[in-house]
Motif scaffolding. Structure first.
Motif: not given
Length: 360
Positions: A79-81, A49-50, A42-43, A112-113
């Motif tokens: 961000i894709v989790e 985020r999805t 985020r910083t 990607t997480l």
């Protein structure tokens, strides 16, 4: 690149990578690692985020690939989790994950997480996981009982609290660990509760005793390790906890009996001239249990193992409703006696110098 959880903060301070894979069966530590990565992201402008969860064989992998390969409509970075609760993505998933890794290379706009459960050795050698390892992988292991007091002390220190120095402090931490063993999330909550109840500084044993609930949870596999380690008080606590949690007596008996049978098989193999490491491999004894077997086997005689096998046979009947002379009729009491029989033979015996030897 592989990281341990305690290396994550330093790594994030040097900048984010585009792909992270977290795997393990400790929800608290997985969540904390994810939170640390998200906060850093985020910083750096990752404001959208999805999340996707692989729910079965019919999961639409194209949706994930499209999300990872496209720019966000509302933000420059996203961000894709992706969660794979089973740890088994299947044939289509294997291909998709390898494609996802390729898409992540040089993609600064998508983080990607991938979140997985604890994986076995075979799964870690699969092509899809090997591909994920080209990014950052973080294996999150449970905090073992021996390390739990120090873990508690570190968490207390992070909120400005501590226990007394010396033996009194060790006693306090051991008490704390006994009450939260096997339930790290509850341990975390109990530590946070202490911050609300008491100011920063030293906490007394009485303050912790009065505040910390008994939220320990046990499983039969940890019971097995405690028995083989000769930890009689812990074994009794675990048996009491398993009984209170409604664990099946037959499962506890199977675990104890299987250990006894495995010890007998390894002992017999050694008697036939096989080296101990080979005998352990043949009986599929790995990890912590392998080290415990190596320590225990030299002190177990054939006669002792034969008696343990007979006791295990008798307790098998008791937990199935039969009565056995000179044994308790209650299944849990019989299991306790069997566990203590094995435990007493596994207690570490201090080395005694040979007669006439001079101490240095």
């Amino acid at each position: 690149m592989q990281l341990s959880p305690n290396q994550l903060t330093a790594h994030l301070g040097k900048g984010l990578k585009s792909l992270y894979t977290l795997h393990g069966d400790e929800p608290l530590l997985i969540q904390e690692a994810l939170d640390a990565i998200r906060t850093t992201a985020r910083t750096q402008g990752f404001t959208e985020r999805t999340s996707h969860t692989v729910s079965g064989a019919n999961f639409d992998w194209s949706e994930v690939l499209a999300a990872c390969g496209s720019l966000s409509l509302f933000a420059d970075k996203q961000i894709v989790e992706l969660r794979v609760p089973s740890g088994k993505p299947g044939k289509d998933g294997s291909v998709a994950l390898q494609q996802l890794v390729e898409q992540s290379r040089g993609n600064d706009s998508t983080l990607t997480l991938v979140i997985l459960p604890r994986l076995d050795k075979m799964t870690k050698s699969a092509a899809w996981f090997t591909a994920l390892e080209s990014g950052i992988t973080l294996e999150v292991s449970p905090v073992e009982r021996a390390a739990l007091p120090q873990w508690i002390a570190q968490r207390l220190a992070a909120q400005g609290q501590r226990v007394a120095a010396g033996e009194e402090g060790q006693r306090t931490l051991q008490f704390f660990a006994d009450r939260v063993e096997g339930n790290l999330l509850a341990a975390h909550q109990e530590i946070q509760k202490l911050a609300l109840l008491h100011p920063a500084g030293e906490l007394s044993f009485e303050q912790i005793e009065n505040a910390v609930l008994n939220v320990a949870r046990y499983d039969v596999f940890k019971l097995s390790e405690a028995v083989l380690a000769g930890q009689a008080p812990r074994v009794q606590r675990m048996l009491d906890g398993l009984q209170a949690e409604g664990e099946a007596e037959v499962l506890v008996h199977y675990t104890l009996a299987e250990d006894i049978r495995a010890l007998k098989r390894v002992k017999d193999a050694m008697g036939q001239g096989k080296p101990l490491p080979m005998a352990l491999r043949e009986q599929r004894v790995w990890g912590n249990k392998e080290r415990l077997f190596e320590r225990v086997l030299p002190r177990l005689s054939d006669a002792a193992l034969a008696q343990l096998l007979q006791s295990a046979h008798q307790v098998d009947g008791i937990v199935k409703g039969l009565k056995v002379p000179e044994w308790p009729t209650d299944g849990w009491q019989a299991l306790g006696r069997l566990a203590m029989q094995l435990c007493s033979l596994c207690v570490a015996v201090p080395h005694k110098p040979l007669a006439g030897a001079k101490s240095k």
